[in-house]
Write an enzyme that holds these catalytic residues in place. Structure first.
Site, PDB file in Angstrom:
ATOM      1  N   ASP A 320       0.658  -1.387   0.042  1.00  0.00           N
ATOM      2  CA  ASP A 320      -0.180  -0.221  -0.145  1.00  0.00           C
ATOM      3  C   ASP A 320       1.240   0.918   0.075  1.00  0.00           C
ATOM      4  O   ASP A 320       2.224   1.393   0.519  1.00  0.00           O
ATOM      5  CB  ASP A 320      -0.583   0.139   1.378  1.00  0.00           C
ATOM      6  CG  ASP A 320      -1.730   1.609   0.956  1.00  0.00           C
ATOM      7  OD1 ASP A 320      -2.537   1.816   0.730  1.00  0.00           O
ATOM      8  OD2 ASP A 320      -1.667   1.694   2.672  1.00  0.00           O
ATOM      9  N   LYS A 321       0.253   2.300   0.087  1.00  0.00           N
ATOM     10  CA  LYS A 321       1.118   3.610  -0.496  1.00  0.00           C
ATOM     11  C   LYS A 321       0.496   4.228   0.896  1.00  0.00           C
ATOM     12  O   LYS A 321       1.634   4.760   1.832  1.00  0.00           O
ATOM     13  CB  LYS A 321       0.841   4.381  -2.073  1.00  0.00           C
ATOM     14  CG  LYS A 321       1.410   5.912  -1.445  1.00  0.00           C
ATOM     15  CD  LYS A 321       0.762   6.850  -2.461  1.00  0.00           C
ATOM     16  CE  LYS A 321      -0.377   6.643  -2.281  1.00  0.00           C
ATOM     17  NZ  LYS A 321      -0.361   7.843  -1.265  1.00  0.00           N
ATOM     18  N   GLY A 624      -5.495   3.959  -3.403  1.00  0.00           N
ATOM     19  CA  GLY A 624      -6.719   4.328  -3.987  1.00  0.00           C
ATOM     20  C   GLY A 624      -6.134   5.396  -4.184  1.00  0.00           C
ATOM     21  O   GLY A 624      -7.414   6.360  -4.870  1.00  0.00           O
ATOM     22  N   ASP A 625      -5.080   5.894  -4.397  1.00  0.00           N
ATOM     23  CA  ASP A 625      -5.137   7.256  -4.299  1.00  0.00           C
ATOM     24  C   ASP A 625      -4.806   7.707  -6.474  1.00  0.00           C
ATOM     25  O   ASP A 625      -4.731   6.910  -7.483  1.00  0.00           O
ATOM     26  CB  ASP A 625      -3.210   7.728  -4.079  1.00  0.00           C
ATOM     27  CG  ASP A 625      -3.196   9.300  -3.710  1.00  0.00           C
ATOM     28  OD1 ASP A 625      -4.438   9.886  -3.727  1.00  0.00           O
ATOM     29  OD2 ASP A 625      -3.127   9.446  -2.315  1.00  0.00           O
ATOM     30  N   ASN A 742      -8.993  -1.254   4.041  1.00  0.00           N
ATOM     31  CA  ASN A 742      -8.792  -1.206   2.700  1.00  0.00           C
ATOM     32  C   ASN A 742      -7.777  -2.472   2.717  1.00  0.00           C
ATOM     33  O   ASN A 742      -7.572  -2.639   1.486  1.00  0.00           O
ATOM     34  CB  ASN A 742      -8.543  -0.290   2.265  1.00  0.00           C
ATOM     35  CG  ASN A 742      -7.513   0.150   2.145  1.00  0.00           C
ATOM     36  OD1 ASN A 742      -7.012   0.538   4.043  1.00  0.00           O
ATOM     37  ND2 ASN A 742      -7.306   0.770   0.880  1.00  0.00           N
TER      38      ASN A 742
END
Length: 1012
Positions: A320-321, A624-625, A742
């Site tokens: 993830d980021k 999700g960005d 998420n």
């Protein structure tokens, strides 16, 4: 009986370990389901009141009626989150988790809105603004909710967490009130109320909530090492059957041969390593204990004890980021006006320009009503707009840019309630401290907060905001009020956001807009610097935003508003019509400035990613960005090098376009891939829905060849889908790491899931197999603990197999010498003791072995790359151990028969003693780095065997005890016995020591060069 008892012990240990893991998960689930919430009810004098609303679900079209009866008083009852049902009115306090999907009816906040934290749903730590249904928010008191007749119509449950369609209808008014419901009127489960107290009506519960629908079902994870050992065990079983059949065949199938066949199967059953499961399970527990006790990675927790070896076999790391690679803390770094650029060291110049501009041009104190303005102002602005353009001074341009940044956003200032003040039942708003020190900003994006904080630092402060207006404070302390006429939120399609405001002091209407350079370059007036400066900032890893404005006359705005309202009321193609109306304003806008914001990376992210790449691990970033943001972070974290090309997979709509795009991608070499997660959404005809339908194998194959892959705009289920695709197409081991709710689906879908316990809560940490506190800890977790766990388990597994094979070989030789008789060589306790107290401790001490020191393993991550090839445990190494077992078993048995022919009755004592010594020496031969516990284990086992000779004499006879062959203590203390046993042991072990020495000299392993 000893074999069934031993098998029962093995099964008991395995079941107990699995039961402990499962019980811990059960306790965590029970804790979540037992949280208490307040449910609104009414007490009635005569009749029972069922409730209030009827909720129509499209999936079932059933209506739940709640007729009003005689109300006596309003009440609240405590209910467990697991007992909440559709139609319940639930009160959720500040900082409390929302238990189910609800429609937002009422809040204690005066503005009729509240903030929620969605980090456990979409991974974004910034607060989201939610608006209560205006019909219920306007009711004078909380009890009035039970005096109206209304119902909610909701669409059927679906995956998309960013959209919702429904209506709220009040039937007892004339005419009936119909209010449309959208995503801003919903409160999804697993989000947290961040401000005020809210009341909602439940529309989805359990498996129909958005958070559960976006979470994949957990699966029992089995390590690759366990699967490989299972294959080898199957080969051993086949060998057992073949050997038994051969022995019966050599007997000539004489007599009841099938009975002899089963007897041989039992005699050679030690070929199957029953104790392997127990040894491996205890080894896994030891690895977990070592990981959690490592002072270099404090706070690490092993939640799944079955797969520590997986940490040493990883090929793909999917991360993830937000909150994982980054701290999610934005810092304003650069402001560019075209002719002049300001950095962090020249911000004081901007501050002085802003201060001077408000001193030279004081704000007119015209107190106009929000609904009207000075009628003479419209022609004045028309005359101003028609005047020829004059080149503005740097000071005025800075002032315009700062004011635009301070106005064009969705940020809301929040003031904490004073300590000790609490709300009443009717949610009276607590006293608040409106000082600068008590103010915090909340927005849907951390970029927005960073920009508003920067304008505050240079003198223009956002002090308040509601749905209709916002107020700015100048350096001199004067407050400017702006009426918000329209808001155009950011979307992934438009890549920009806009706002139309009216200055209350001058009645001037201005349309401000900011967005990505790709979207804004065609909207702003012609310039020759924007594209170049955007590229420069992007290379620095900054997230860029282009800011522009357009001044509107009253007539222009009224014309726009009428067209905009019409478009919003249309039933068909509403989104397209609204976008077309907004685009009519987005023409020839005045370019004000370009901003650069940096997202702070987690500590040591860059060296950690570099280490993982050198270890041969391919890293994919799933976020999700937005695409631009994801690309910036990929560059700043050095996931993608500055000189590396980036291929952005463009949207395709049909098979032909997909084929052309794949061919264009195939022609590029050594370039990073950026692809949108929308492509995996089956409900849209976008990129990879087409690609995965027709070219799934080609797309995944090309992506796997890239040095780095970035997937943006990914929903939780899309992240899990990508992990599953990788596992299915590559057959390599994958690891997913994240910190938010998420990321749970992705973590559970991967072969190995790692959760980071951070700002986004504990949901990912609790669902993961391993939990760490910082991203940089993953380096030591994989390079040291993962590597050691795999190599130790591989050595332990093969040695346990060798231990069973060698004694089965001796049994085969013994039976062959005695005319293929199905008579056991060793009786009773000797067989149980051989696998337990005589050899268990030295063999198990292999879990302490290491080929290189931890510092070396971290310094040379290339050592990890060898593990992914599985060379520590393969059919080749297995066959080598089989040959060693056959050689040693044959030497021990034939040596005992040849050297002790005169004392044949003592052959059991002789061969068994040599066997124990051989096993202890073989453990010493396998060990690469000695630990003091290994030495203790060796001597302890030898001492146990010597001590047991005194009271186990009846077991050392050939065949049955009735043969009369007992252990002669005087015989085993003679020099002849000792040197002959020593000779047999030396012959069985010395050649192996010589071969090992020659191999290390002629073909040394990579780690030996470092350890020397």
């Amino acid at each position: 009986m000893e074999v069934p008892l031993y098998q029962g012990f093995v099964l008991a240990v395995t079941i107990a370990r699995e039961a402990i893991d499962e019980f811990r998960r059960f306790q965590r689930d029970k804790e979540m389901n037992s949280q208490l919430y307040s449910k609104l009810t009414v007490r009635v004098s005569i009749y029972t009141c069922i409730g209030l609303y009827k909720v129509a679900m499209v999936c079932s079209m059933s209506l739940l009626n709640f007729p009003l009866k005689r109300i006596k008083s309003l009440g609240k009852v405590q209910v467990k989150s697991s007992d909440i049902q559709v139609g319940d009115l639930i009160i959720v306090e500040k900082n409390q988790r929302i238990p189910s999907d609800m429609v937002f009816l009422r809040t204690s906040e005066k503005a009729g809105s509240c903030f929620i934290r969605t980090d456990q749903l979409d991974g974004e730590t910034d607060w989201k603004l939610k608006v209560a249904v205006s019909c219920t928010q306007r009711l004078p008191a909380l009890g009035d909710l039970f005096s109206i007749s209304a119902y909610v119509y909701a669409q059927k449950p679906q995956l998309d967490i960013h959209s919702f369609e429904g209506t709220f209808t009040r039937e007892d008014s004339d005419p009936p009130i119909h209010e449309s419901l959208s995503i801003e009127n919903t409160l999804w489960a697993s989000t947290i109320v961040a401000s005020g107290t809210v009341i909602g009506v439940v529309i989805y519960t359990g498996k129909e909530t958005r958070s559960v629908m976006n979470t994949s079902n957990p699966k029992n994870k089995v390590g690759l090492l366990d699967l490989e050992l299972n294959q080898l065990t199957k080969a051993l079983f086949l060998a057992l059957v073949v050997l038994s059949v051969v022995m019966v065949t050599l007997q000539g199938f004489a007599g009841p041969w099938y009975r002899n066949l089963f007897r041989f199967l039992l005699l050679f059953s030690y070929i199957i390593p029953i104790s392997l499961r127990v040894n491996l399970d205890m080894g896994k527990a030891a690895y977990g204990w070592m990981i959690m006790k490592d002072e270099n990675i404090p706070g690490t927790v092993v939640r799944t004890s079955t797969i520590p070896e997986e940490l040493g076999r990883l090929v793909y790391l999917l991360t993830d980021k937000t909150g994982t690679l980054t701290q999610n803390e934005m810092v304003f770094k650069r402001l560019h006006l075209g002719t002049v650029s300001y950095g962090t060291d020249t911000m004081d110049e901007i501050q002085s320009h802003v201060f001077n501009s408000y001193l030279q041009h004081p704000v007119l104190k015209v107190h106009s009503q929000a609904s009207g303005h000075n009628p003479s102002s419209a022609p004045l602005r028309r005359s101003q707009s028609s005047t020829p353009k004059v080149k503005k001074s740097v000071s005025s341009r800075i002032h315009e840019a700062v004011k635009a940044i301070a106005l064009c956003h969705n940020v809301t200032p929040v003031y904490e309630a004073r300590a000790g003040v609490t709300g009443e039942t009717e949610f009276a708003e607590a006293d608040q401290d409106f000082s600068d020190e008590n103010r915090t900003y909340q927005a849907s994006s951390p970029d927005e907060v960073a920009l508003v904080r920067w304008t505050e630092s240079v003198g223009l402060t956002l002090v308040s905001r509601d749905l209709a207006s916002m107020q700015l404070k100048t350096p001199s302390g004067q407050v400017l009020t702006y009426c918000i006429l329209q808001m155009f939120p950011f979307t992934s399609e438009s890549k920009r956001m806009g706002i139309i405001v009216r200055d209350e002091s001058t009645a001037e209407i201005t349309f401000y807009m900011k967005g990505a350079d790709v979207a804004m370059s065609t909207i702003v007036q012609y310039n020759d610097w924007l594209e170049e400066e955007c590229g420069n900032m992007a290379r620095e890893g900054l997230r860029t935003l282009v800011v522009a404005k357009r001044t509107l006359t009253e007539e222009q705005y009224q014309d726009f508003e009428s067209r905009y309202s019409q478009a919003k009321l249309s039933i068909h193609d509403r989104t397209l019509k609204v976008a077309a109306v907004v685009e009519s304003l987005e023409r020839e806008m005045e370019l004000l400035c370009l901003t650069g914001v940096e997202d702070q990376l987690q500590a040591d992210v860059r060296p950690t990613l570099e280490m993982l790449r050198n270890a041969g691990i391919k890293i994919w970033m799933l976020t999700g960005d937005k695409l631009e943001t994801a690309t910036c972070i990929a560059k700043s974290s050095h996931l993608v090098s500055r000189t590396q090309d980036i291929h952005i997979f463009r949207p395709v709509t049909n098979r032909g376009e997909a084929h052309l795009e794949l061919n264009a991608f195939r022609r590029k070499h050594d370039c990073a891939l950026v692809i949108s997660g929308d492509s995996l959404e089956s409900s849209h005809n976008t990129v990879s829905q087409v690609c995965l339908r027709y070219y799934e194998h080609e797309l995944v194959e090309l992506a796997c060849q890239c040095p780095a892959v970035v997937c943006c705009r990914c929903s939780p289920t899309q992240k899990a889908h990508i992990v599953t695709l990788l596992r299915q197409h590559t057959r390599k081991r994958t690891c997913a790491i994240g910190d938010g709710g998420n990321d749970v689906s992705m973590i559970q879908a991967a072969d190995c899931g790692i959760g980071i316990e951070g700002k986004e809560g504990k949901q990912a940490s609790l669902a993961a197999d391993f939990s760490i506190t910082q991203f940089r800890h993953i380096g030591r977790l994989l390079m040291v603990h993962g590597r050691n766990s795999y190599k130790r388990s591989a050595a332990l597994g093969q040695f346990v197999m060798h231990r069973g094979l060698i004694i089965s070989t001796m049994q085969a030789v013994f039976s062959s010498v005695f005319y293929f008789a199905s008579v056991p060589l060793y009786q009773g306790f000797l067989m149980v003791g051989y696998a337990t107290i005589y050899t268990m401790f030295p063999v198990f001490s292999l879990v302490l072995d290491q080929d290189v020191k931890p510092e070396m393993a971290i310094l040379y991550p290339e050592l990890y790359k060898d593990l992914t090839k599985g060379r520590s445990l393969s059919f080749k190494t297995f066959l080598i151990w089989v040959l060693i077992s056959i050689y040693q078993g044959g030497i021990l048995m034939y040596g005992a028969l040849v050297l002790f022919e005169a004392e044949f009755v003592h052959v059991v004592a002789i061969s068994f003693t040599a066997l124990i010594l051989t096993e202890l020496l073989m453990v010493a031969l396998t060990i690469r780095t000695w630990h003091w516990l290994m030495v203790v284990a060796e001597f302890l086992s030898l001492g146990c065997y010597v001590a047991s000779l005194a009271f186990l004499n009846e077991y050392f006879g050939i065949g049955r005890v009735s043969f009369g062959a007992f252990l002669d203590v005087a015989f085993i203390t003679t020099v002849t016995f000792l040197w002959k046993v020593s000779a047999i042991t030396v012959v069985s072990c010395l050649p192996l020591y010589v071969l090992k020495y020659l191999k290390r000299k002629l073909s040394p392993p990579s780690y030996s060069k470092l350890s020397s």
